[in-house]
Design a protein around this motif. Structure first.
Motif, short mmCIF file in Angstrom:
data_model
loop_
_atom_site.label_atom_id
_atom_site.label_comp_id
_atom_site.label_asym_id
_atom_site.label_seq_id
_atom_site.Cartn_x
_atom_site.Cartn_y
_atom_site.Cartn_z
N MET A 72 8.78 0.90 -7.35
CA MET A 72 7.79 1.84 -7.64
C MET A 72 6.25 0.81 -7.60
SD MET A 72 8.93 4.16 -10.77
CE MET A 72 7.48 4.91 -11.09
N ALA A 73 6.01 -0.24 -8.11
CA ALA A 73 5.19 -1.19 -8.27
C ALA A 73 4.80 -1.67 -6.55
CB ALA A 73 5.51 -2.43 -9.15
N LEU A 74 5.76 -2.00 -5.89
CA LEU A 74 5.82 -2.37 -4.48
C LEU A 74 5.27 -1.27 -3.77
CD1 LEU A 74 6.48 -4.38 -2.11
CD2 LEU A 74 8.59 -3.40 -1.98
N ALA A 75 5.66 -0.24 -3.90
CA ALA A 75 5.18 1.11 -3.05
C ALA A 75 3.83 1.49 -3.44
CB ALA A 75 6.27 2.25 -3.27
N LYS A 76 3.46 1.18 -4.42
CA LYS A 76 2.23 1.56 -5.27
C LYS A 76 1.20 0.31 -4.58
CE LYS A 76 -0.95 2.45 -9.08
NZ LYS A 76 -0.79 2.63 -10.69
N ASN A 80 -1.92 1.44 -1.88
CA ASN A 80 -3.25 1.28 -2.34
C ASN A 80 -4.04 0.25 -1.30
OD1 ASN A 80 -3.23 2.61 -4.46
ND2 ASN A 80 -2.71 1.04 -5.87
N THR A 81 -3.26 -0.27 -0.35
CA THR A 81 -3.77 -1.03 0.95
C THR A 81 -4.45 -0.42 1.78
OG1 THR A 81 -1.78 -1.48 1.94
CG2 THR A 81 -2.66 -3.07 0.15
N TRP A 82 -4.22 1.13 1.83
CA TRP A 82 -4.71 1.64 2.88
C TRP A 82 -5.88 2.99 2.34
CZ3 TRP A 82 -2.55 1.49 7.90
CH2 TRP A 82 -1.49 0.61 8.08
N GLU A 83 -6.49 3.36 3.36
CA GLU A 83 -7.07 4.87 2.84
C GLU A 83 -6.25 5.85 2.90
OE1 GLU A 83 -10.52 7.73 4.78
OE2 GLU A 83 -10.37 5.81 5.40
N TYR A 84 -6.13 6.81 2.01
CA TYR A 84 -5.00 7.63 1.44
C TYR A 84 -4.40 8.37 2.96
CZ TYR A 84 -1.90 10.93 -0.50
OH TYR A 84 -0.63 11.61 -0.97
N ARG A 85 -5.39 8.89 3.73
CA ARG A 85 -4.93 9.56 4.95
C ARG A 85 -4.31 8.84 6.05
NH1 ARG A 85 -10.78 12.32 6.15
NH2 ARG A 85 -11.34 10.53 5.58
N GLU A 86 -4.48 7.34 5.82
CA GLU A 86 -3.85 6.70 6.90
C GLU A 86 -2.69 5.79 6.16
OE1 GLU A 86 -6.85 3.89 8.10
OE2 GLU A 86 -7.93 5.73 8.86
N VAL A 87 -2.14 6.14 4.95
CA VAL A 87 -1.09 5.42 4.31
C VAL A 87 0.38 5.70 5.25
CG1 VAL A 87 0.32 5.58 2.54
CG2 VAL A 87 -1.91 5.41 2.07
N PRO A 88 0.82 4.85 5.62
CA PRO A 88 2.36 5.25 6.15
C PRO A 88 3.14 5.81 5.38
CG PRO A 88 1.49 2.70 6.58
CD PRO A 88 0.75 3.38 5.61
N ARG A 89 3.55 6.81 5.94
CA ARG A 89 4.59 7.92 5.21
C ARG A 89 5.50 7.17 4.43
NH1 ARG A 89 6.44 12.64 3.54
NH2 ARG A 89 8.37 13.29 3.90
N CYS A 90 6.11 6.06 5.04
CA CYS A 90 7.23 5.47 4.40
C CYS A 90 7.04 5.07 2.99
CB CYS A 90 7.89 4.23 5.18
SG CYS A 90 6.63 3.07 5.58
#
Length: 443
Positions: A72-76, A80-90
């Motif tokens: 969970m910490a890794l995924a978060k 957080n490194t992307w603007e939300y609309r551009e976060v890779p869905r994976c």
């Protein structure tokens, strides 16, 4: 696998009149919680080859069963490194399933005399819903939370008022009222948006909503939110255009007690533009999507939206809830969607300007993070009736074009009133009492 396939795979058959209802498991017992944990584990046993989660790689997926918190910490961190609309869905999918895995571990550790685990389960699930949208595990999360309703008992120690205390404001004195009518037929509404595309205040279109009675009772919200455990995002500060503004996720009970039912030492708190009805489906049953949202928007593009990238076409109306105390407001801005804004509890002041007024709105540019704020005015206004009108403009000497405009429309929305806001129209909203509203965007 499509999102619909993913959601459909996790839904259980609906109960019909000929089917006996499923037995309610006692989740307070080790047996009941273990059975639910096994059901959740079965869902995670197989990922479709097309599931976006596979793009995360073998390493985090291998860690899921034994170290869900680490995953969970890794995924978060990745999200957080992307603007939300551009976060890779994976990475959103990884956070979803890591959250499910952690819930499984919590259920397996339940003791017969223990109840604190409920708080943690709700926290994990709501964090996943708010952070990821739960596009794949929505039905699964809803199922778990519905089962928890049989575990949680009403908290009789709370001294909440029977209803929200609402003091009606004085009548609005204006020569620029928003045109109003009784509920128009679909045909007449279609003619209105085709030929005029102007705001319309609608009386009586919400009279049949269950929310008109139930949402006025704080205790009802408490009941529907597992005694207020459900987490909600809260905007703290005057508005998102002020430097002291920030967001915080907190239990609904904490938000209600600190910001809505009393004055907070931390300032104003607003649960604004939140999809609460998807998060708590029982509340969605209290409202009815206005038929007007299924009319056809006009073909022309308003001046405010010309030259901007097109927004996604909505397959169905997008619903958001707005709940807050007196003084909560939305800065002067415009949206790319048509909107039926429905006032359920309390009173809200609204002022609108047509798209042709854009050159007088002193729109923001791009902020320090590179995000365009061109849909939001830099003008700081607030409702303050005086001899010159109903609003006060902070630093009015710096906004002469705005102050000179007389083509605005304004109204105070009362409970049960709906307002059609055309796409591209500038509008400012301010709560004049405790206020509970629902917006329905469509295009």
């Amino acid at each position: 696998m499509s999102t619909n396939d993913c959601v459909r795979a996790t839904k259980r058959p609906r109960t019909t009149e000929t089917e006996p209802p499923q037995p309610v498991l006692d989740l307070k017992s080790q047996y009941g919680s273990a059975v639910l944990a096994a059901e959740l584990q079965a869902v995670l046993e197989y990922w479709d080859p097309e599931d976006a989660i596979r793009v995360c790689g073998d390493a985090p997926l291998a860690l899921l069963p034994s170290r869900p918190l680490q995953v969970m910490a890794l995924a978060k961190e990745r999200v957080n490194t992307w603007e939300y609309r551009e976060v890779p869905r994976c990475w959103l999918r990884l956070f979803e399933d890591a959250s499910v895995t952690y819930v499984i571990s919590l259920l397996r550790s339940v003791q017969d005399d223990e109840s604190m685990w409920i708080d943690e389960v709700v926290k994990v699930i709501d964090t996943a819903i708010i952070m990821t949208g739960a596009s794949c595990r929505s039905a699964l999360f809803t199922d778990v939370l519905l089962r928890l309703e049989h575990v949680v008992r009403a908290d009789t120690s709370l001294k909440w008022p029977e209803t929200f205390v609402i003091v009606p404001p004085s009548d609005l004195r204006t020569e620029n009222s928003i045109p109003s009518s009784e509920p128009p037929t679909l045909t007449s509404f279609q003619v209105h948006i085709d030929e005029h595309t102007t705001p319309l205040l609608i009386h009586g279109a919400m009279d049949h909503w269950p929310a008109m009675q139930s949402w006025a009772c704080p205790s009802y919200l408490l009941k529907r939110s597992l005694n207020g455990r459900r987490l909600v995002p809260v905007e703290i500060g005057e508005s998102y255009m002020h430097s002291e503004w920030r967001q915080q996720v907190m239990p609904l009970r904490e938000y209600m007690e600190e910001f809505v039912l009393s004055e907070s030492s931390r300032g104003i708190g607003y649960m604004g533009q939140h999809d609460l009805l998807s998060q708590i489906p029982a509340l969605k049953d209290d409202v009815i999507v206005p038929d007007y949202c299924f009319t056809s928007p006009p073909d022309h593009t308003p001046e405010t939206l010309q030259g901007q990238s097109s927004v996604a076409e909505l397959e169905e109306p997008s619903l958001n809830v707005w709940l807050g105390p007196k003084g909560t407001k939305s800065p002067l801005h415009h949206d790319p969607y048509h909107n039926i804004f429905c006032q359920v509890v309390g009173y809200k002041y609204v002022r609108l300007y047509p798209p042709v007024a854009s050159h007088s709105m002193y729109a923001h540019g791009v902020d320090e993070k590179g995000i365009s704020m061109a849909n939001t005015s830099a003008i700081d206004v607030r409702f303050r009736p005086n001899e010159d009108g109903n609003i006060f403009v902070m630093g009015s000497e710096d906004a002469p074009l705005f102050c000179a405009r007389r083509d605005f429309q304004e109204a105070i929305l009362a409970p049960g009133e709906s307002l059609y806001i055309p796409a591209g129209w500038w509008h400012y909203c301010e709560s004049l009492s405790t206020s509970f509203s629902v917006s329905f965007w469509w295009n």
